[in-house]
Design a protein around this motif. Structure first.
Motif, mmCIF file in Angstrom:
data_model
loop_
_atom_site.group_PDB
_atom_site.id
_atom_site.type_symbol
_atom_site.label_atom_id
_atom_site.label_comp_id
_atom_site.label_asym_id
_atom_site.label_seq_id
_atom_site.Cartn_x
_atom_site.Cartn_y
_atom_site.Cartn_z
ATOM 1 N N ARG A 194 -2.379 3.652 36.857
ATOM 2 C CA ARG A 194 -2.887 2.336 36.417
ATOM 3 C C ARG A 194 -2.556 1.837 35.229
ATOM 4 N N CYS A 195 -2.651 0.627 35.103
ATOM 5 C CA CYS A 195 -2.302 -0.313 34.078
ATOM 6 C C CYS A 195 -2.910 -1.578 34.116
ATOM 7 N N HIS A 196 -2.612 -2.509 32.869
ATOM 8 C CA HIS A 196 -3.054 -3.890 33.326
ATOM 9 C C HIS A 196 -1.966 -4.833 32.349
ATOM 10 N N THR B 16 3.451 -13.467 35.016
ATOM 11 C CA THR B 16 3.295 -14.010 36.157
ATOM 12 C C THR B 16 3.777 -12.858 36.973
ATOM 13 N N GLN B 17 4.315 -11.624 36.251
ATOM 14 C CA GLN B 17 4.836 -10.440 37.280
ATOM 15 C C GLN B 17 3.739 -9.995 38.287
ATOM 16 N N TRP B 18 2.416 -10.148 37.974
ATOM 17 C CA TRP B 18 1.391 -9.588 38.821
ATOM 18 C C TRP B 18 1.167 -10.368 40.086
ATOM 19 N N GLN B 19 1.659 -11.722 39.968
ATOM 20 C CA GLN B 19 1.386 -12.413 41.077
ATOM 21 C C GLN B 19 1.868 -12.153 42.487
ATOM 22 N N GLN B 20 3.151 -11.238 42.209
ATOM 23 C CA GLN B 20 4.031 -10.799 43.536
ATOM 24 C C GLN B 20 3.814 -9.184 43.610
ATOM 25 N N LEU B 21 2.910 -8.747 42.911
ATOM 26 C CA LEU B 21 3.185 -7.106 42.985
ATOM 27 C C LEU B 21 2.322 -6.531 44.095
ATOM 28 N N PHE C 101 -6.069 -5.949 40.962
ATOM 29 C CA PHE C 101 -7.341 -6.172 41.064
ATOM 30 C C PHE C 101 -7.991 -6.656 39.688
ATOM 31 N N ASP C 102 -9.071 -7.735 39.956
ATOM 32 C CA ASP C 102 -9.618 -8.165 38.823
ATOM 33 C C ASP C 102 -11.020 -8.583 38.652
ATOM 34 N N GLU C 103 -11.653 -7.248 39.405
ATOM 35 C CA GLU C 103 -13.041 -7.230 39.439
ATOM 36 C C GLU C 103 -13.433 -6.696 37.913
ATOM 37 N N ILE D 7 -5.192 -8.496 34.272
ATOM 38 C CA ILE D 7 -5.178 -8.188 35.671
ATOM 39 C C ILE D 7 -4.878 -6.817 35.960
ATOM 40 N N GLY D 8 -5.654 -5.893 36.541
ATOM 41 C CA GLY D 8 -5.454 -4.524 36.832
ATOM 42 C C GLY D 8 -4.352 -4.094 37.785
ATOM 43 N N VAL D 9 -3.481 -3.103 37.573
ATOM 44 C CA VAL D 9 -2.567 -2.693 38.705
ATOM 45 C C VAL D 9 -2.852 -1.335 39.014
ATOM 46 N N GLU D 10 -3.037 -0.964 39.984
ATOM 47 C CA GLU D 10 -2.947 0.327 40.799
ATOM 48 C C GLU D 10 -1.934 0.829 41.581
ATOM 49 N N ILE D 11 -0.880 1.854 41.208
ATOM 50 C CA ILE D 11 0.216 1.995 41.827
ATOM 51 C C ILE D 11 0.082 3.326 42.548
#
Length: 194
Positions: free
Chosen positions: A52-54, A60-65, A108-110, A146-150
């Motif tokens: 996990r990271c944010h 804008t990288q998050w928009q196509q992840l 995620f953005d909750e 924006i949160g990112v879970e891989i």
């Protein structure tokens, strides 16, 4: 990553220990068919199945992840190795430790989930200080990320530490690395030599 057998690390405890110790990595994805990277601290889940990271919302990288397969790379100590350090003939090379993680993303953005992620990251790094800073985030701050879970699909781990050289050559490189102040790499090689 090209990983010859003599440099491959397969032992799970070693792999995850390395990841925890070198958790600042590069999130690499495709954005409009062009490779893009962000340099970020990552957290490994307790079950070792997710990273996990944010990202800043403005990145804008998050928009196509979303559901894209990504690569996350982690680098440990590394340095140049001179052939003059060997007793036997050799060539100039670079010794290093690296780990690659392939996986699929969920963004995620909750607010509650973001706060939990940021609290966990803060605790991880603040706990080393005598008086840790206590997080107090305003809603606007959480809305800026924006949160990112891989979900981890594959891990490749490589320690290129002169294992393909005789012990005397390895020791010569360790001694010279100590002399030039590359103690972390010398220590990694020393552990591998024993």
């Amino acid at each position: 990553m090209y990983v010859p057998d003599h440099f491959k690390i397969s032992e799970q405890e070693e792999i995850f220990s390395f990841l925890q110790a070198n958790a600042f990595g590069q999130l690499i994805s495709l954005q409009d068919n062009r490779p893009t990277a962000s340099h970020l601290p990552f957290l490994l889940s307790s079950d070792r199945k997710n990273l996990r990271c944010h990202l800043a919302r403005q990145n804008t990288q998050w928009q196509q992840l979303g559901d894209q397969q990504v690569l996350v790379t982690f680098l440990g100590p590394h340095d140049y190795i001179s052939p003059s350090w060997y007793q036997n003939p050799g060539v100039p090379t670079w010794n290093y430790q690296a780990l690659h993680v392939y996986g699929h993303c969920r963004v995620f953005d909750e607010a509650g989930e973001l706060a939990s992620l940021v609290d966990s990251l803060t605790h991880r790094y603040e706990s080393a200080f005598e008086t840790p800073w206590q997080p107090q985030y305003r809603d606007a701050m959480l809305k800026a990320i924006i949160g990112v879970e891989i979900s981890i699909d594959e891990i490749q781990c490589k320690y290129k530490l002169s294992q393909n050289r005789p012990a005397a050559d390895q020791q010569g490189a360790i001694d010279e690395l100590d002399n030039i102040g590359s103690e972390s790499l010398a220590l990694a090689m020393r552990k591998n030599l024993l």
